[in-house]
Design an enzyme around this catalytic site. Sequence first.
Site, mmCIF file in Angstrom:
data_model
loop_
_atom_site.group_PDB
_atom_site.id
_atom_site.type_symbol
_atom_site.label_atom_id
_atom_site.label_comp_id
_atom_site.label_asym_id
_atom_site.label_seq_id
_atom_site.Cartn_x
_atom_site.Cartn_y
_atom_site.Cartn_z
ATOM 1 C CG ASP A 130 -2.041 0.996 1.109
ATOM 2 O OD1 ASP A 130 -3.208 0.557 1.022
ATOM 3 O OD2 ASP A 130 -1.773 2.222 1.105
ATOM 4 C CB ILE A 131 0.820 4.273 -2.141
ATOM 5 C CG1 ILE A 131 1.908 5.170 -2.682
ATOM 6 C CG2 ILE A 131 -0.446 5.063 -1.823
ATOM 7 C CD1 ILE A 131 1.627 5.730 -4.075
ATOM 8 C CG ASN A 144 -12.316 -0.730 3.963
ATOM 9 O OD1 ASN A 144 -12.740 -1.116 5.043
ATOM 10 N ND2 ASN A 144 -11.115 -0.181 3.830
ATOM 11 C CD GLU A 154 -9.469 6.089 0.886
ATOM 12 O OE1 GLU A 154 -8.400 5.961 0.261
ATOM 13 O OE2 GLU A 154 -9.547 6.509 2.051
ATOM 14 C CB VAL A 155 -9.165 1.870 -4.782
ATOM 15 C CG1 VAL A 155 -8.852 1.325 -6.172
ATOM 16 C CG2 VAL A 155 -8.188 2.996 -4.433
ATOM 17 C CG HIS A 167 -8.529 -3.088 -2.261
ATOM 18 N ND1 HIS A 167 -9.454 -2.376 -2.987
ATOM 19 C CD2 HIS A 167 -8.362 -2.402 -1.097
ATOM 20 C CE1 HIS A 167 -9.819 -1.309 -2.303
ATOM 21 N NE2 HIS A 167 -9.188 -1.299 -1.144
ATOM 22 C CG HIS A 212 -6.705 -2.842 3.212
ATOM 23 N ND1 HIS A 212 -5.980 -1.680 3.052
ATOM 24 C CD2 HIS A 212 -7.913 -2.622 2.642
ATOM 25 C CE1 HIS A 212 -6.730 -0.788 2.410
ATOM 26 N NE2 HIS A 212 -7.902 -1.328 2.162
HETATM 27 P P1 5GP Z 1 -9.793 1.336 0.444
HETATM 28 O O1 5GP Z 1 -10.127 2.520 1.312
HETATM 29 O O2 5GP Z 1 -10.424 1.440 -0.922
HETATM 30 O O3 5GP Z 1 -10.101 0.026 1.131
HETATM 31 O O4 5GP Z 1 -8.223 1.335 0.304
HETATM 32 C C1 5GP Z 1 -7.549 1.813 -0.821
HETATM 33 C C2 5GP Z 1 -6.066 1.730 -0.513
HETATM 34 O O5 5GP Z 1 -5.360 1.890 -1.717
HETATM 35 C C3 5GP Z 1 -5.569 2.824 0.449
HETATM 36 O O6 5GP Z 1 -4.995 2.206 1.599
HETATM 37 C C4 5GP Z 1 -4.536 3.585 -0.390
HETATM 38 O O7 5GP Z 1 -3.406 3.979 0.367
HETATM 39 C C5 5GP Z 1 -4.171 2.581 -1.464
HETATM 40 N N1 5GP Z 1 -3.775 3.192 -2.728
HETATM 41 C C6 5GP Z 1 -4.455 4.150 -3.423
HETATM 42 N N2 5GP Z 1 -3.808 4.468 -4.551
HETATM 43 C C7 5GP Z 1 -2.696 3.685 -4.580
HETATM 44 C C8 5GP Z 1 -1.611 3.571 -5.524
HETATM 45 O O8 5GP Z 1 -1.540 4.237 -6.561
HETATM 46 N N3 5GP Z 1 -0.631 2.667 -5.219
HETATM 47 C C9 5GP Z 1 -0.688 1.898 -4.089
HETATM 48 N N4 5GP Z 1 0.322 1.041 -3.888
HETATM 49 N N5 5GP Z 1 -1.679 1.988 -3.185
HETATM 50 C C10 5GP Z 1 -2.675 2.877 -3.434
#
Ligand code: 5GP
Length: 116
Positions: free
Chosen positions: A30-31, A86, A94-95, A99, A101
């Site tokens: 994760d970034i 999530n 968010e994405v 996925h 985590h």
């Molecule tokens: P969500 O809130 O959708 O469960 O988590 C999305 C995750 O994707 C976040 O923890 C965020 O830091 C990670 N993320 C978003 N954009 C990127 C990216 O371009 N590269 C990587 N490695 N992680 C990302």
Amino acid sequence: MADCIFCKIVRGEISSRKVHEDEHVFAFHDIRPLAPVHILIVPKAHVASLYDCDQSHEAALGRMLAVAGRLAREQGATDGFRTIINTGRVGRQEVYHVHVHIIGGPDVLPGMIVRK
Ligand code: 5GP
Ligand code: ZN
């Protein structure tokens, strides 16, 4: 999906720190890590969220969990970790590419959801 960030990562169009790839899934750091170990495991084929999954996604969803323990251990989470998926607005996704985590590290994580 042309504009999906995680599809671009799977295709190598956006760089990532890859930790695993097989025919079904792709895993990378994760970034914005929330703990010393924070990796994401995604299906290679785009699917937006768990709401959109059905039996056709079983192989990829199963593989995401089947590799989780090994990847966590390899990254240094040797004494436990948390898996989080999530989903949607309430889940604060968010994405919109499914996925999981994998979050861990030496310290015990905070409680899962704060009781009101
Ligand atoms: P969500 O809130 O959708 O469960 O988590 C999305 C995750 O994707 C976040 O923890 C965020 O830091 C990670 N993320 C978003 N954009 C990127 C990216 O371009 N590269 C990587 N490695 N992680 C990302
Ligand atoms: Zn995607």
